[in-house]
Write a protein that holds these residues in place. Structure first.
Motif, PDB file in Angstrom:
ATOM      1  N   GLU A  43       0.456  -0.413  -0.262  1.00 39.50           N
ATOM      2  CA  GLU A  43       0.140  -0.905  -1.606  1.00 39.50           C
ATOM      3  C   GLU A  43       1.426  -0.851  -2.420  1.00 39.50           C
ATOM      4  O   GLU A  43       2.121   0.167  -2.431  1.00 39.50           O
ATOM      5  N   ARG A  49      -2.545  -5.508  -1.069  1.00 44.52           N
ATOM      6  CA  ARG A  49      -2.409  -4.928   0.273  1.00 44.52           C
ATOM      7  C   ARG A  49      -1.420  -5.774   1.060  1.00 44.52           C
ATOM      8  O   ARG A  49      -1.582  -6.992   1.162  1.00 44.52           O
ATOM      9  N   LYS A  71       2.013   3.386  -2.213  1.00 45.51           N
ATOM     10  CA  LYS A  71       1.515   4.293  -1.180  1.00 45.51           C
ATOM     11  C   LYS A  71       1.175   3.532   0.094  1.00 45.51           C
ATOM     12  O   LYS A  71       0.993   2.318   0.077  1.00 45.51           O
ATOM     13  N   LEU A 101      -1.551   2.726   2.749  1.00 46.54           N
ATOM     14  CA  LEU A 101      -3.011   2.731   2.785  1.00 46.54           C
ATOM     15  C   LEU A 101      -3.543   2.992   4.190  1.00 46.54           C
ATOM     16  O   LEU A 101      -4.435   3.823   4.383  1.00 46.54           O
ATOM     17  N   VAL A 102      -3.018   2.274   5.184  1.00 49.97           N
ATOM     18  CA  VAL A 102      -3.481   2.409   6.566  1.00 49.97           C
ATOM     19  C   VAL A 102      -2.265   2.524   7.470  1.00 49.97           C
ATOM     20  O   VAL A 102      -1.389   1.650   7.450  1.00 49.97           O
TER      21      VAL A 102
END
Length: 69
Positions: free
Chosen positions: A9, A20, A54, A56-57
Motif C-alpha cells: 500500500e 494496492r 505498508k 499488505l500481503v
C-alpha cells in the motif's frame, strides 16, 4: 521488509481509486503494478521506500499458507 511479488500500500492512492500495488521488478529501480487497473509505474528504490506505507500481503506467506492446506 518487501520482496518481489508482495502486495503493498502506498501513501497516496492511484487515480483509479485503488491503493494496492504488486511489486513486479526489483533492482536499483522498483516496478509496481496497480492491482485494480493494471497500470505499471517504475520508481527508484529511494522514492519507492519514501512513498511506501505498508506491506499488505507477502508472497512468501501466501505460498506457505497454500502449501499447508
Amino acid at each position: 521488509m518487501y520482496d518481489l511479488g508482495d502486495v503493498v500500500e502506498m501513501k497516496k492512492p492511484h487515480p483509479c481509486g485503488a491503493n494496492r500495488w504488486e511489486i513486479t521488478r526489483m533492482g536499483a529501480d522498483i516496478k509496481i503494478k496497480c492491482t485494480n487497473c493494471g497500470h505499471v509505474v517504475m520508481l527508484s528504490r529511494r522514492e519507492f521506500e519514501k512513498k511506501l506505507k505498508k506491506v499488505l500481503v507477502r508472497k512468501a506467506d501466501a505460498e506457505n499458507s497454500e502449501k499447508s492446506e
